[in-house]
Design a protein around this motif. Structure first.
Motif, PDB file in Angstrom:
ATOM      1  N   VAL A  24       0.691  -1.099   0.012  1.00 28.56           N
ATOM      2  CA  VAL A  24       0.086   0.153   0.059  1.00 28.56           C
ATOM      3  C   VAL A  24       0.748   1.322   0.164  1.00 28.56           C
ATOM      4  CG1 VAL A  24      -1.814   1.242   1.325  1.00 28.56           C
ATOM      5  CG2 VAL A  24      -1.795  -1.232   1.270  1.00 28.56           C
ATOM      6  N   VAL A  25       0.633   2.262  -0.746  1.00 28.07           N
ATOM      7  CA  VAL A  25       0.990   3.590  -0.897  1.00 28.07           C
ATOM      8  C   VAL A  25       0.121   4.651  -0.289  1.00 28.07           C
ATOM      9  CG1 VAL A  25       2.182   5.245  -2.581  1.00 28.07           C
ATOM     10  CG2 VAL A  25       2.502   2.898  -2.719  1.00 28.07           C
ATOM     11  N   HIS A  26       0.624   5.232   0.727  1.00 26.07           N
ATOM     12  CA  HIS A  26      -0.285   6.193   1.276  1.00 26.07           C
ATOM     13  C   HIS A  26      -0.516   7.332   0.295  1.00 26.07           C
ATOM     14  CE1 HIS A  26      -1.893   9.404   4.258  1.00 26.07           C
ATOM     15  NE2 HIS A  26      -1.996   8.387   4.777  1.00 26.07           N
ATOM     16  N   ARG A  27       0.307   8.139  -0.206  1.00 22.43           N
ATOM     17  CA  ARG A  27      -0.035   8.926  -1.312  1.00 22.43           C
ATOM     18  C   ARG A  27      -0.191  10.623  -0.569  1.00 22.43           C
ATOM     19  NH1 ARG A  27      -2.820   8.412  -6.788  1.00 22.43           N
ATOM     20  NH2 ARG A  27      -4.743   7.982  -5.393  1.00 22.43           N
ATOM     21  N   ASP A  28      -0.402  10.654   0.846  1.00 26.87           N
ATOM     22  CA  ASP A  28      -0.694  11.966   1.305  1.00 26.87           C
ATOM     23  C   ASP A  28      -0.026  12.135   2.818  1.00 26.87           C
ATOM     24  OD1 ASP A  28      -1.588  14.648   1.348  1.00 26.87           O
ATOM     25  OD2 ASP A  28      -3.635  14.020   1.961  1.00 26.87           O
ATOM     26  N   ILE A  29       1.437  11.928   2.880  1.00 32.57           N
ATOM     27  CA  ILE A  29       1.883  12.120   4.156  1.00 32.57           C
ATOM     28  C   ILE A  29       2.304  13.468   4.357  1.00 32.57           C
ATOM     29  CG2 ILE A  29       3.794  11.683   5.521  1.00 32.57           C
ATOM     30  CD1 ILE A  29       2.165   9.147   5.200  1.00 32.57           C
ATOM     31  N   LYS A  30       1.652  14.324   5.464  1.00 32.25           N
ATOM     32  CA  LYS A  30       2.025  15.498   5.678  1.00 32.25           C
ATOM     33  C   LYS A  30       1.798  15.642   7.156  1.00 32.25           C
ATOM     34  CE  LYS A  30      -2.753  16.528   4.264  1.00 32.25           C
ATOM     35  NZ  LYS A  30      -3.562  17.496   3.417  1.00 32.25           N
ATOM     36  N   PRO A  31       1.960  17.048   7.796  1.00 31.23           N
ATOM     37  CA  PRO A  31       1.846  17.172   9.040  1.00 31.23           C
ATOM     38  C   PRO A  31       0.285  17.249   9.428  1.00 31.23           C
ATOM     39  CG  PRO A  31       3.212  18.720   8.144  1.00 31.23           C
ATOM     40  CD  PRO A  31       2.728  17.864   7.041  1.00 31.23           C
ATOM     41  N   GLY A  32      -0.731  17.059   8.855  1.00 26.07           N
ATOM     42  CA  GLY A  32      -2.047  17.105   9.096  1.00 26.07           C
ATOM     43  C   GLY A  32      -2.572  15.569   9.112  1.00 26.07           C
ATOM     44  N   ASN A  33      -1.827  14.778   8.507  1.00 24.32           N
ATOM     45  CA  ASN A  33      -2.079  13.426   8.506  1.00 24.32           C
ATOM     46  C   ASN A  33      -1.122  12.514   9.773  1.00 24.32           C
ATOM     47  OD1 ASN A  33      -4.399  13.399   7.043  1.00 24.32           O
ATOM     48  ND2 ASN A  33      -3.002  13.109   5.152  1.00 24.32           N
ATOM     49  N   LEU A  34      -0.503  13.199  10.350  1.00 25.40           N
ATOM     50  CA  LEU A  34       0.392  12.613  11.566  1.00 25.40           C
ATOM     51  C   LEU A  34      -0.311  12.979  12.811  1.00 25.40           C
ATOM     52  CD1 LEU A  34       3.910  12.872  10.241  1.00 25.40           C
ATOM     53  CD2 LEU A  34       2.255  11.160   9.690  1.00 25.40           C
ATOM     54  N   HIS A  35      -0.608  12.023  13.607  1.00 27.46           N
ATOM     55  CA  HIS A  35      -1.487  12.234  14.900  1.00 27.46           C
ATOM     56  C   HIS A  35      -0.689  11.741  15.951  1.00 27.46           C
ATOM     57  CE1 HIS A  35      -4.632  11.804  18.104  1.00 27.46           C
ATOM     58  NE2 HIS A  35      -5.187  12.876  17.540  1.00 27.46           N
ATOM     59  N   LEU A  36      -0.359  12.561  17.015  1.00 28.62           N
ATOM     60  CA  LEU A  36       0.034  12.198  18.373  1.00 28.62           C
ATOM     61  C   LEU A  36      -1.127  12.018  19.456  1.00 28.62           C
ATOM     62  CD1 LEU A  36       2.415  11.660  20.353  1.00 28.62           C
ATOM     63  CD2 LEU A  36       2.597  14.328  20.746  1.00 28.62           C
ATOM     64  N   GLY A  37      -1.314  10.791  19.925  1.00 32.47           N
ATOM     65  CA  GLY A  37      -2.544  10.711  20.745  1.00 32.47           C
ATOM     66  C   GLY A  37      -2.171  10.809  21.952  1.00 32.47           C
ATOM     67  N   ASP A  38      -3.113  11.096  23.103  1.00 35.50           N
ATOM     68  CA  ASP A  38      -3.101  11.226  24.502  1.00 35.50           C
ATOM     69  C   ASP A  38      -2.205   9.759  24.882  1.00 35.50           C
ATOM     70  OD1 ASP A  38      -4.241  13.552  24.210  1.00 35.50           O
ATOM     71  OD2 ASP A  38      -6.347  12.691  24.652  1.00 35.50           O
ATOM     72  N   ASP A  39      -2.186   8.515  24.480  1.00 35.86           N
ATOM     73  CA  ASP A  39      -1.285   7.655  24.856  1.00 35.86           C
ATOM     74  C   ASP A  39       0.171   7.800  24.410  1.00 35.86           C
ATOM     75  OD1 ASP A  39      -1.495   7.219  22.151  1.00 35.86           O
ATOM     76  OD2 ASP A  39      -2.430   5.252  22.388  1.00 35.86           O
ATOM     77  N   GLY A  40       0.368   8.936  23.852  1.00 34.82           N
ATOM     78  CA  GLY A  40       1.967   9.167  23.512  1.00 34.82           C
ATOM     79  C   GLY A  40       2.399   8.621  22.364  1.00 34.82           C
ATOM     80  N   ARG A  41       1.544   7.701  21.694  1.00 35.87           N
ATOM     81  CA  ARG A  41       1.740   6.985  20.270  1.00 35.87           C
ATOM     82  C   ARG A  41       1.260   7.980  18.903  1.00 35.87           C
ATOM     83  NH1 ARG A  41      -0.705   0.834  21.253  1.00 35.87           N
ATOM     84  NH2 ARG A  41       1.207   0.276  22.619  1.00 35.87           N
ATOM     85  N   TRP A  42       2.408   7.820  18.012  1.00 37.06           N
ATOM     86  CA  TRP A  42       2.229   8.611  16.923  1.00 37.06           C
ATOM     87  C   TRP A  42       1.304   7.617  15.814  1.00 37.06           C
ATOM     88  CZ3 TRP A  42       2.884  13.556  15.382  1.00 37.06           C
ATOM     89  CH2 TRP A  42       3.671  14.333  16.246  1.00 37.06           C
ATOM     90  N   ARG A  43       0.315   8.188  15.137  1.00 38.88           N
ATOM     91  CA  ARG A  43      -0.423   7.323  14.143  1.00 38.88           C
ATOM     92  C   ARG A  43      -0.594   8.153  12.754  1.00 38.88           C
ATOM     93  NH1 ARG A  43      -2.696   6.571  19.068  1.00 38.88           N
ATOM     94  NH2 ARG A  43      -2.841   4.378  19.749  1.00 38.88           N
ATOM     95  N   ILE A  44      -0.680   7.462  11.677  1.00 36.40           N
ATOM     96  CA  ILE A  44      -0.689   7.845  10.517  1.00 36.40           C
ATOM     97  C   ILE A  44      -2.414   7.895  10.184  1.00 36.40           C
ATOM     98  CG2 ILE A  44      -0.371   7.506   8.039  1.00 36.40           C
ATOM     99  CD1 ILE A  44       2.362   6.359   8.683  1.00 36.40           C
ATOM    100  N   LEU A  45      -2.907   9.173   9.959  1.00 33.31           N
ATOM    101  CA  LEU A  45      -4.416   9.169   9.459  1.00 33.31           C
ATOM    102  C   LEU A  45      -4.564   9.091   8.024  1.00 33.31           C
ATOM    103  CD1 LEU A  45      -5.129  11.902  11.825  1.00 33.31           C
ATOM    104  CD2 LEU A  45      -5.110   9.535  12.437  1.00 33.31           C
ATOM    105  N   ASP A  46      -5.992   9.051   7.585  1.00 28.40           N
ATOM    106  CA  ASP A  46      -6.484   8.968   6.184  1.00 28.40           C
ATOM    107  C   ASP A  46      -5.761   8.323   5.218  1.00 28.40           C
ATOM    108  OD1 ASP A  46      -7.647  10.201   4.157  1.00 28.40           O
ATOM    109  OD2 ASP A  46      -7.277  12.142   4.291  1.00 28.40           O
ATOM    110  N   LEU A  47      -6.425   7.053   4.944  1.00 30.65           N
ATOM    111  CA  LEU A  47      -6.171   6.137   3.819  1.00 30.65           C
ATOM    112  C   LEU A  47      -6.854   6.444   2.718  1.00 30.65           C
ATOM    113  CD1 LEU A  47      -5.204   2.999   6.001  1.00 30.65           C
ATOM    114  CD2 LEU A  47      -3.478   4.355   4.666  1.00 30.65           C
ATOM    115  N   GLY A  48      -7.313   7.561   2.610  1.00 34.14           N
ATOM    116  CA  GLY A  48      -8.752   7.754   1.643  1.00 34.14           C
ATOM    117  C   GLY A  48      -7.950   7.850   0.186  1.00 34.14           C
ATOM    118  N   VAL A  49      -6.932   8.310  -0.152  1.00 35.08           N
ATOM    119  CA  VAL A  49      -6.238   8.334  -1.413  1.00 35.08           C
ATOM    120  C   VAL A  49      -5.248   7.103  -1.682  1.00 35.08           C
ATOM    121  CG1 VAL A  49      -6.943  10.570  -1.952  1.00 35.08           C
ATOM    122  CG2 VAL A  49      -4.603  10.282  -0.998  1.00 35.08           C
TER     123      VAL A  49
END
Length: 569
Positions: A387-412
């Motif tokens: 899978v290729v994400h195609r839209d890695i950017k600051p708006g799609n990287l999320h730091l949760g309250d649990d301290g983990r970073w997650r990649i958001l939005d697999l829409g494209v």
């Protein structure tokens, strides 16, 4: 993982001299268990004694070749191709026999995949679905035979009858406990639906199939009697076909307000309205946990491409978020009785990198490195899924309250199973797109790594390495990025070299895989990577040499003209 099923088969010739029925079932091969299983039954037509030949070759060919078709083919496409080929082969042989009798057969094939079934049907064999609610068996197929009592054995469609065959297709959902029965007319012609349903649920699947055949013969069946019983005892995870099936059956909900309830979820907040999608925070009434609901805006509810992309995103999320530390937000399977089209995600409090940068444009070096390691590891998992994400950017990287970073939005994202419109979409945010895409190349894993490099550079430097790129620009990168250590003296040289390597103008100088980038981040100063060499002017701006030559030519011609006009001879 694949379907868990109990399969039973029984066949008797009855009052006929030869048994011309044939049936079988095959599971997907090892490594492709997610493709489920295929079962088929055929009833050969006794024209010149070649009915068994037609039934046997049709079933064995279908079962043998189905899992050899590309995994990206939708089940109806694979079945249509295989059945059409078998029909053409039989029809051709029938023409060559010159009065030796035609080989014809009926066919009913059942494919179980994900949490759905697909049926292909020609003739008067039947498929039934029986559920443990005391109701009569529900026929899933319609006979292709003349309706007149004296002509009911005369088929209007059969495999091998004509050069082209018209196949009926039926698709639907599957539940644990469902029982599918494939029967020849010797069984369903002698048994009433309620009796058939009661027998199908008795004992094991093998015992049920034998009971169906015995009961049909005892009731005076005048033909071969065959029953194939398949009981579903466990389901696979949802597949893309399941999601696309929901797209066809369901409509997005209307705009929801705080307090509205949909399928057991109480809306607690409207998080975002992009004009294409709506994102809600909601509480599951059963577990009391917060979730996120993503659906289409009513203005885009009828767009088939947007609906397909939402289905594709839900399917991808189920594939890549199975582990708690996957680096992606976990997607919940939609309930079988869902009333509308939406996707359910875990809810995580926290902020995106874009929100973090608004408060603090430049991040601490330790925080940037820690985040980069988590995101690179998640990208590696994503790429191993193809899978290729195609839209890695600051708006799609999320730091949760649990301290983990997650990649958001697999829409494209691209997976190889997306629709043509999504594949051709020039997705991504211009300033984070690698130069090759502006030159016509397709997005790949390298595109995600370049975008991550741009994101890290921006987070450390407070500005983009190549400046803002607008969609209408040709996006030619005329200069190499300024070294981070010249902008921020506290950035260590090894990190400066690593980020500059990630965003190098020449793709040959960048990281080849997410694992390579992750290893460089984890080693840090212990084994630093080399800084990329400066990109030659001819590569950054191929027209530059011509411009320089033109400027020199203009200057020389101007000097010559001045000498001819004004200097003494």
């Amino acid at each position: 993982m694949s379907f868990e099923v109990d399969i039973g088969y029984s066949s008797e010739r009855g009052p006929r001299d030869v048994n011309e029925d044939f049936a079988g079932a095959v599971r997907a091969p090892k490594g492709e268990e997610a493709r489920g299983l295929i079962a088929a039954i055929a009833d050969g037509v006794s024209t010149g004694g070649r009915g068994l030949e037609a039934a046997q070759t049709t079933v064995m060919g279908l079962l043998g070749d189905y899992f050899a078709t590309p995994e990206t083919w939708e089940p109806t496409a694979a079945l249509d191709r295989l059945i059409g080929a078998q029909n053409a082969w039989l029809a051709d042989h029938n023409r060559r026999r010159h009065g030796g009798g035609a080989a014809l057969t009926t066919l009913t094939a059942l494919v179980l995949h994900g949490q759905s079934y697909t049926l292909a049907h020609v003739g008067d064999t039947r498929a039934w679905r029986v559920r443990q609610d005391g109701e009569p068996a529900a026929p899933l197929t319609q006979d292709h035979a003349f309706d007149h009592p004296d002509l009911r054995s005369r088929l209007t469609r059969a495999i091998g009858l004509d050069d082209q065959v018209r196949v009926d297709y039926v698709q639907g959902d599957v539940r644990v406990g469902d029982c599918f029965v494939l029967s020849s007319d010797g069984v369903h012609g002698a048994l009433k639906p309620r009796h058939l349903a009661a027998l199908a649920l008795q004992g094991s699947a093998a015992e049920a199939s034998e009971a169906l055949v015995r009961a049909a013969l005892s009731a005076g069946a005048r033909d071969n009697a065959t029953a194939l019983v398949i009981r579903v005892t466990g389901l696979d995870a949802r597949q893309l076909d399941d999601e696309l099936g929901d797209v066809r059956r369901l409509a997005p909900p209307p705009v929801l307000k705080v307090g509205d309830v949909i399928d057991g979820y109480v809306v607690t907040a409207v998080v975002a309205d992009t004009g294409v999608h709506l994102l809600y925070q909601a509480r599951d009434q059963g577990t009391r946990k917060l979730v996120a609901l993503k659906t289409l805006h009513p203005a885009r509810a009828g767009d088939p491409q947007e609906r397909a992309m939402l289905a594709h995103e839900a399917w991808l999320g189920l594939r890549v978020s199975t582990r708690a530390d996957s680096g992606f937000v976990r997607v919940h399977e939609r309930a079988p009785g869902a009333s509308a089209l939406y996707t359910v995600f875990d809810w995580h409090g926290g902020r995106t990198l874009e929100q973090i940068r608004k408060a603090q444009p430049r991040g601490a070096v330790a925080d940037v490195v820690a985040a980069a390691i988590e995101v690179a590891r998640a990208l590696g998992r994503l790429h191993r899924h193809g899978v290729v994400h195609r839209d890695i950017k600051p708006g799609n990287l999320h730091l949760g309250d649990d301290g983990r970073w997650r990649i958001l939005d697999l829409g494209v994202a691209l997976s190889g199973r997306e629709g043509g419109a999504q594949r051709e979409l020039h997705a991504g945010t211009p300033s984070y797109i690698n130069p090759e895409q502006w030159e016509g190349q397709v997005a790949d894993e390298a595109s995600d790594l370049f975008a991550l490099g741009v994101t890290l550079y921006q987070w450390l430097a407070g500005r983009l390495p190549y400046g803002e790129i607008e969609p209408y620009q040709s996006a030619r990168y005329r200069r190499d990025p300024v070294a981070l250590s010249r902008i921020r003296p506290d950035v260590p040289i090894w990190l400066d070299h690593l980020v500059c390597k990630a965003v190098a103008r020449d793709p040959r100088q960048r990281f080849e895989t997410a694992e390579e980038m992750l290893l460089a981040l984890e080693r840090g100063a212990a084994r630093p990577v080399s800084a990329p060499s400066a990109t030659p002017l001819i590569h950054r701006d191929p027209a530059a040499l011509y411009k320089i030559a033109l400027a020199i030519s203009v200057v020389l011609n101007a000097l010559l003209a001045f000498w001819l006009l004004f200097l003494p001879r």
